[in-house]
Design an enzyme around this catalytic site. Structure first.
Site, PDB file in Angstrom:
ATOM      1  N   GLU A 137     -96.997  38.754  29.198  1.00  0.00           N
ATOM      2  CA  GLU A 137     -98.445  39.226  28.912  1.00  0.00           C
ATOM      3  C   GLU A 137     -98.271  40.361  27.784  1.00  0.00           C
ATOM      4  O   GLU A 137     -98.596  41.591  27.831  1.00  0.00           O
ATOM      5  CB  GLU A 137     -99.146  39.598  29.525  1.00  0.00           C
ATOM      6  CG  GLU A 137    -100.745  40.021  29.314  1.00  0.00           C
ATOM      7  CD  GLU A 137    -101.749  40.496  30.239  1.00  0.00           C
ATOM      8  OE1 GLU A 137    -102.796  40.732  29.802  1.00  0.00           O
ATOM      9  OE2 GLU A 137    -101.208  41.003  31.386  1.00  0.00           O
ATOM     10  N   LYS A 168     -99.553  35.065  28.874  1.00  0.00           N
ATOM     11  CA  LYS A 168    -100.878  35.659  29.022  1.00  0.00           C
ATOM     12  C   LYS A 168    -101.286  36.053  27.687  1.00  0.00           C
ATOM     13  O   LYS A 168    -100.637  37.292  27.395  1.00  0.00           O
ATOM     14  CB  LYS A 168    -101.180  36.261  30.540  1.00  0.00           C
ATOM     15  CG  LYS A 168    -102.700  36.715  30.447  1.00  0.00           C
ATOM     16  CD  LYS A 168    -102.905  37.370  31.597  1.00  0.00           C
ATOM     17  CE  LYS A 168    -104.377  37.900  31.792  1.00  0.00           C
ATOM     18  NZ  LYS A 168    -104.909  38.354  33.150  1.00  0.00           N
TER      19      LYS A 168
END
Length: 294
Positions: A176, A212
């Site tokens: 992420e 993400k």
């Protein structure tokens, strides 16, 4: 992709519920839920309050695998129980929802326009415990504020290095590298980020990973990454957008699904009746699901 759980994550319709607020973000999450700091007097009491909130969400009849593929958990949540089962076991055995664990320890101070992850000194021990708790995958967050080439390169290299270490233990790591939605050069950050991701993808062997990512400034910006055989799924964070804004942006990014936190729980209140709570949660889940299946 023979593993039933990997197939579910890769191919099934749905989204990821992010329920992984850590020590730093828990007070705000509780405040939005209607629990202010005067109602707890220690970290343990605070975590008891947030676990009660998460339990109410996860045990709700609205929270099912008809719309939700997985849920991201905080370490403290992994070690707690719901209805007599450890949280990950409850999710998989009762709901058929994949449990994912947040493993990062927060962010370093900004340098070169980015915030790298703090060191994770106990990562190996944490991964062993996660295996015992039947965790499917992991998640770790860093943040990009400016389109600084050196900073973004370091962010992506750190994410991939830890991702390879985690994948070696049999988990599917979610990388992420968040781009701040308020960045003055957000689109330039995303362009540089994708370039660095493509470079690092070439260093992978048989590892399977996920990303993400912040909802991009250009629609379908990450669509070309979806065909890479190393990538199980790309999911989007809400990043400070309201649920309505995040859903509208997500629907324009085909093949990418949600992994929302605040946008998922927006409007939920401790004082709501169970009927009102379940109805609002269901409406939230359905709206995020519909945006995720475009």
């Amino acid at each position: 992709m023979k593993d039933e759980r990997v197939i579910q994550m890769h191919s099934h319709k749905g989204f990821i519920a992010a329920l992984d607020q850590s020590g730093g973000s828990t007070p705000k999450a509780l405040r939005l839920y209607g629990v202010d700091a005067s109602q707890y007097h220690s970290d343990e009491e605070m975590f008891n309050c947030i676990h009660a909130m998460r339990t109410r969400i996860m045990t709700s009849p609205a929270f099912t695998n008809a719309h939700i593929l997985a849920a991201i958990l905080f370490e403290n949540t992994m070690d707690r129980q719901i209805e007599g089962k450890y949280t990950a076991d409850y999710l998989w055995e009762e709901k058929h929802i994949l449990p994912i664990l947040k493993v990062d320890k927060g962010l370093q101070t900004e340098s070169d326009g980015v915030q790298l992850m703090k060191p994770i000194p106990n990562l190996e021990e944490l991964l062993q415990r996660a295996k015992q708790r039947h965790i499917f995958g992991t998640k770790m967050r860093s943040v990009i504020h400016h389109a600084n080439a050196d900073g973004i390169q370091r962010i992506v290299e750190q994410q991939f290095a830890l991702g390879k270490q985690i994948a070696a233990h049999g988990f599917i790591p979610i990388l992420e590298p968040e781009v701040d939605i308020y960045s003055e050069d957000k689109a330039a950050c995303e362009k540089r980020l994708k370039e660095e991701i493509k470079k690092q993808l070439l260093t992978l062997d048989n590892e399977q990973i996920m990303f993400k990512l912040t909802l991009p400034s250009q629609d379908d910006f990450y669509k070309d990454l979806l065909t890479d055989t190393h990538i199980v799924r790309i999911v989007a964070l809400s990043g400070g957008y309201s649920r309505e804004q995040a859903n509208a942006l997500l629907a324009k990014n085909h093949g990418i699904i949600a992994s929302f936190s605040r946008a998922l729980t927006q409007g939920l209140q401790i004082t709501q009746t169970q009927e009102a709570f379940d109805a609002l949660l269901k409406a939230s889940i359905v709206s995020i699901y519909e945006a995720s299946i475009t």
